[in-house]
Design a protein around this motif. Sequence first.
Motif, PDB file in Angstrom:
ATOM      1  N   LEU A   5       0.830  -1.203   0.000  1.00  0.00           N
ATOM      2  CA  LEU A   5       0.000   0.000   0.000  1.00  0.00           C
ATOM      3  C   LEU A   5       0.868   1.258   0.000  1.00  0.00           C
ATOM      4  O   LEU A   5       0.598   2.199  -0.761  1.00  0.00           O
ATOM      5  CB  LEU A   5      -0.955   0.012   1.197  1.00  0.00           C
ATOM      6  CG  LEU A   5      -1.899   1.209   1.263  1.00  0.00           C
ATOM      7  CD1 LEU A   5      -2.819   1.248   0.047  1.00  0.00           C
ATOM      8  CD2 LEU A   5      -2.718   1.177   2.544  1.00  0.00           C
ATOM      9  N   ALA A   6       1.906   1.292   0.807  1.00  0.00           N
ATOM     10  CA  ALA A   6       2.796   2.458   0.851  1.00  0.00           C
ATOM     11  C   ALA A   6       3.463   2.688  -0.503  1.00  0.00           C
ATOM     12  O   ALA A   6       3.537   3.827  -0.979  1.00  0.00           O
ATOM     13  CB  ALA A   6       3.845   2.278   1.941  1.00  0.00           C
TER      14      ALA A   6
ATOM     15  N   LEU B 212       2.334   1.711  -3.479  1.00  0.00           N
ATOM     16  CA  LEU B 212       1.298   2.128  -4.419  1.00  0.00           C
ATOM     17  C   LEU B 212       0.918   3.586  -4.213  1.00  0.00           C
ATOM     18  O   LEU B 212       0.776   4.351  -5.184  1.00  0.00           O
ATOM     19  CB  LEU B 212       0.063   1.236  -4.263  1.00  0.00           C
ATOM     20  CG  LEU B 212      -1.084   1.505  -5.217  1.00  0.00           C
ATOM     21  CD1 LEU B 212      -0.653   1.284  -6.662  1.00  0.00           C
ATOM     22  CD2 LEU B 212      -2.262   0.623  -4.877  1.00  0.00           C
ATOM     23  N   MET B 213       0.778   4.007  -2.953  1.00  0.00           N
ATOM     24  CA  MET B 213       0.453   5.408  -2.669  1.00  0.00           C
ATOM     25  C   MET B 213       1.556   6.327  -3.155  1.00  0.00           C
ATOM     26  O   MET B 213       1.286   7.361  -3.766  1.00  0.00           O
ATOM     27  CB  MET B 213       0.214   5.599  -1.165  1.00  0.00           C
ATOM     28  CG  MET B 213      -1.083   4.973  -0.669  1.00  0.00           C
ATOM     29  SD  MET B 213      -1.258   5.040   1.121  1.00  0.00           S
ATOM     30  CE  MET B 213      -1.229   6.820   1.407  1.00  0.00           C
ATOM     31  N   ARG B 214       2.798   5.960  -2.905  1.00  0.00           N
ATOM     32  CA  ARG B 214       3.929   6.785  -3.348  1.00  0.00           C
ATOM     33  C   ARG B 214       3.977   6.861  -4.873  1.00  0.00           C
ATOM     34  O   ARG B 214       4.128   7.931  -5.451  1.00  0.00           O
ATOM     35  CB  ARG B 214       5.244   6.221  -2.804  1.00  0.00           C
ATOM     36  CG  ARG B 214       6.452   7.087  -3.147  1.00  0.00           C
ATOM     37  CD  ARG B 214       7.785   6.470  -2.775  1.00  0.00           C
ATOM     38  NE  ARG B 214       7.971   5.185  -3.411  1.00  0.00           N
ATOM     39  CZ  ARG B 214       7.889   4.007  -2.798  1.00  0.00           C
ATOM     40  NH1 ARG B 214       7.652   3.939  -1.509  1.00  0.00           N
ATOM     41  NH2 ARG B 214       8.062   2.882  -3.455  1.00  0.00           N
ATOM     42  N   ASP B 215       3.811   5.710  -5.545  1.00  0.00           N
ATOM     43  CA  ASP B 215       3.912   5.664  -7.003  1.00  0.00           C
ATOM     44  C   ASP B 215       2.795   6.443  -7.694  1.00  0.00           C
ATOM     45  O   ASP B 215       2.985   6.958  -8.793  1.00  0.00           O
ATOM     46  CB  ASP B 215       3.912   4.226  -7.496  1.00  0.00           C
ATOM     47  CG  ASP B 215       5.191   3.476  -7.121  1.00  0.00           C
ATOM     48  OD1 ASP B 215       6.163   4.122  -6.678  1.00  0.00           O
ATOM     49  OD2 ASP B 215       5.204   2.243  -7.263  1.00  0.00           O
TER      50      ASP B 215
ATOM     51  N   VAL C 164      -3.996   9.237   0.637  1.00  0.00           N
ATOM     52  CA  VAL C 164      -4.718   8.296   1.499  1.00  0.00           C
ATOM     53  C   VAL C 164      -4.907   7.001   0.736  1.00  0.00           C
ATOM     54  O   VAL C 164      -5.193   7.018  -0.461  1.00  0.00           O
ATOM     55  CB  VAL C 164      -6.091   8.857   1.924  1.00  0.00           C
ATOM     56  CG1 VAL C 164      -6.895   7.822   2.693  1.00  0.00           C
ATOM     57  CG2 VAL C 164      -5.929  10.119   2.748  1.00  0.00           C
ATOM     58  N   GLY C 165      -4.743   5.883   1.435  1.00  0.00           N
ATOM     59  CA  GLY C 165      -4.980   4.585   0.825  1.00  0.00           C
ATOM     60  C   GLY C 165      -5.611   3.637   1.826  1.00  0.00           C
ATOM     61  O   GLY C 165      -5.275   3.655   3.009  1.00  0.00           O
ATOM     62  N   LEU C 166      -6.548   2.841   1.342  1.00  0.00           N
ATOM     63  CA  LEU C 166      -7.221   1.843   2.180  1.00  0.00           C
ATOM     64  C   LEU C 166      -7.148   0.506   1.450  1.00  0.00           C
ATOM     65  O   LEU C 166      -7.422   0.430   0.258  1.00  0.00           O
ATOM     66  CB  LEU C 166      -8.686   2.220   2.411  1.00  0.00           C
ATOM     67  CG  LEU C 166      -8.962   3.611   2.990  1.00  0.00           C
ATOM     68  CD1 LEU C 166     -10.464   3.891   2.990  1.00  0.00           C
ATOM     69  CD2 LEU C 166      -8.409   3.725   4.391  1.00  0.00           C
TER      70      LEU C 166
ATOM     71  N   VAL D  78      -4.529   0.803   6.541  1.00  0.00           N
ATOM     72  CA  VAL D  78      -4.863   2.218   6.340  1.00  0.00           C
ATOM     73  C   VAL D  78      -3.560   2.994   6.194  1.00  0.00           C
ATOM     74  O   VAL D  78      -2.635   2.802   6.971  1.00  0.00           O
ATOM     75  CB  VAL D  78      -5.669   2.770   7.536  1.00  0.00           C
ATOM     76  CG1 VAL D  78      -5.930   4.252   7.377  1.00  0.00           C
ATOM     77  CG2 VAL D  78      -6.964   2.004   7.715  1.00  0.00           C
ATOM     78  N   GLY D  79      -3.507   3.880   5.215  1.00  0.00           N
ATOM     79  CA  GLY D  79      -2.340   4.730   5.036  1.00  0.00           C
ATOM     80  C   GLY D  79      -2.743   6.176   4.812  1.00  0.00           C
ATOM     81  O   GLY D  79      -3.672   6.460   4.060  1.00  0.00           O
ATOM     82  N   GLY D  80      -2.102   7.096   5.497  1.00  0.00           N
ATOM     83  CA  GLY D  80      -2.326   8.518   5.272  1.00  0.00           C
ATOM     84  C   GLY D  80      -3.454   9.132   6.069  1.00  0.00           C
ATOM     85  O   GLY D  80      -3.721  10.326   5.950  1.00  0.00           O
TER      86      GLY D  80
END
Length: 72
Positions: A22-23, A25-28, A33-35, A51-53
């Motif tokens: 997830l981290a 994918l969010m960075r790329d 925010v990512g769930l 959960v991210g962000g």
Amino acid sequence: MRRPHTPDLTAGPGTTLPDSVLADLMRDTGASVGLLYLLPTTERVLRLSVVGGVSRQIAAPWARIPLDAAIP
């Protein structure tokens, strides 16, 4: 500039932890925010797994989502 993808091998050889995926994918994608949801084999409800962000308290209303829910 993006950093090169480095697999997280802390879960064992050939595996990557879901929070690392997830981290990455969010960075790329530039997402803030990512769930990540999982679908237990015995249920018709998606369960929030990672959960991210954003804090889990903010994401709490979306912790369980029925498959037939009218949300994106």
